[in-house]
Scaffold this motif. Sequence first.
Motif, PDB file in Angstrom:
ATOM      1  N   PHE A  67      48.121  -7.451 -30.220  1.00  0.00           N
ATOM      2  CA  PHE A  67      49.103  -6.412 -30.517  1.00  0.00           C
ATOM      3  C   PHE A  67      50.142  -6.881 -31.532  1.00  0.00           C
ATOM      4  O   PHE A  67      50.649  -6.071 -32.308  1.00  0.00           O
ATOM      5  CB  PHE A  67      49.747  -5.875 -29.234  1.00  0.00           C
ATOM      6  CG  PHE A  67      48.806  -5.010 -28.445  1.00  0.00           C
ATOM      7  CD1 PHE A  67      48.394  -3.783 -28.934  1.00  0.00           C
ATOM      8  CD2 PHE A  67      48.295  -5.447 -27.232  1.00  0.00           C
ATOM      9  CE1 PHE A  67      47.508  -2.991 -28.227  1.00  0.00           C
ATOM     10  CE2 PHE A  67      47.404  -4.660 -26.522  1.00  0.00           C
ATOM     11  CZ  PHE A  67      47.010  -3.431 -27.011  1.00  0.00           C
ATOM     12  N   CYS A  73      48.366  -6.398 -34.876  1.00  0.00           N
ATOM     13  CA  CYS A  73      48.335  -4.960 -35.191  1.00  0.00           C
ATOM     14  C   CYS A  73      49.708  -4.471 -35.627  1.00  0.00           C
ATOM     15  O   CYS A  73      49.822  -3.721 -36.605  1.00  0.00           O
ATOM     16  CB  CYS A  73      47.852  -4.158 -33.986  1.00  0.00           C
ATOM     17  SG  CYS A  73      46.116  -4.387 -33.608  1.00  0.00           S
ATOM     18  N   PHE A  83      50.450  -5.630 -39.180  1.00  0.00           N
ATOM     19  CA  PHE A  83      49.741  -4.802 -40.164  1.00  0.00           C
ATOM     20  C   PHE A  83      50.477  -3.496 -40.413  1.00  0.00           C
ATOM     21  O   PHE A  83      50.522  -2.995 -41.535  1.00  0.00           O
ATOM     22  CB  PHE A  83      48.316  -4.491 -39.709  1.00  0.00           C
ATOM     23  CG  PHE A  83      47.342  -5.611 -39.926  1.00  0.00           C
ATOM     24  CD1 PHE A  83      47.377  -6.398 -41.058  1.00  0.00           C
ATOM     25  CD2 PHE A  83      46.355  -5.855 -38.985  1.00  0.00           C
ATOM     26  CE1 PHE A  83      46.468  -7.424 -41.260  1.00  0.00           C
ATOM     27  CE2 PHE A  83      45.446  -6.876 -39.174  1.00  0.00           C
ATOM     28  CZ  PHE A  83      45.499  -7.660 -40.314  1.00  0.00           C
TER      29      PHE A  83
END
Length: 141
Positions: free
Chosen positions: A106, A109, A112
């Motif tokens: 996470f 992510c 990103f």
Amino acid sequence: MRKPTLNFIINALMFFCMSAVLGVGLLIKYTLISGQEQISKYGRNDKLLLLGLNRHEWGEIHLIIGFLLIGLLILHIILHWKAIKSVYERLCYKKLALKIFSIVFFTICFLFLILPFVVNPSSKNIINQNKIEHIQSHRNH
């Protein structure tokens, strides 16, 4: 609406969005090429259009379809959460490994997602650099 029907519709829309994102990305990369690539390929920089849209406008469509795909993916995960959790727990039977993997996954992510808002690109004046290299190459001959 029954859950299997809803799953089918969401999956079909996700596949459509993935195909569209790929297709538009390839269109931008290989058909509606950048000005620098146009100069090297055609010797001039024209305004390339497809259906009246240039590469930047197609880029906006690419982004919008990407956002739709993320929304559908989130909905897909919500609808399949019990199955995802069950498989995830079987794969990571050690609780510590499960927590470490979750935090790392996470975090990546999240990075990103926020990266475009926190980075500053560097700038390089390509035209002037090409002129300098051209002049230098003529001086050396």
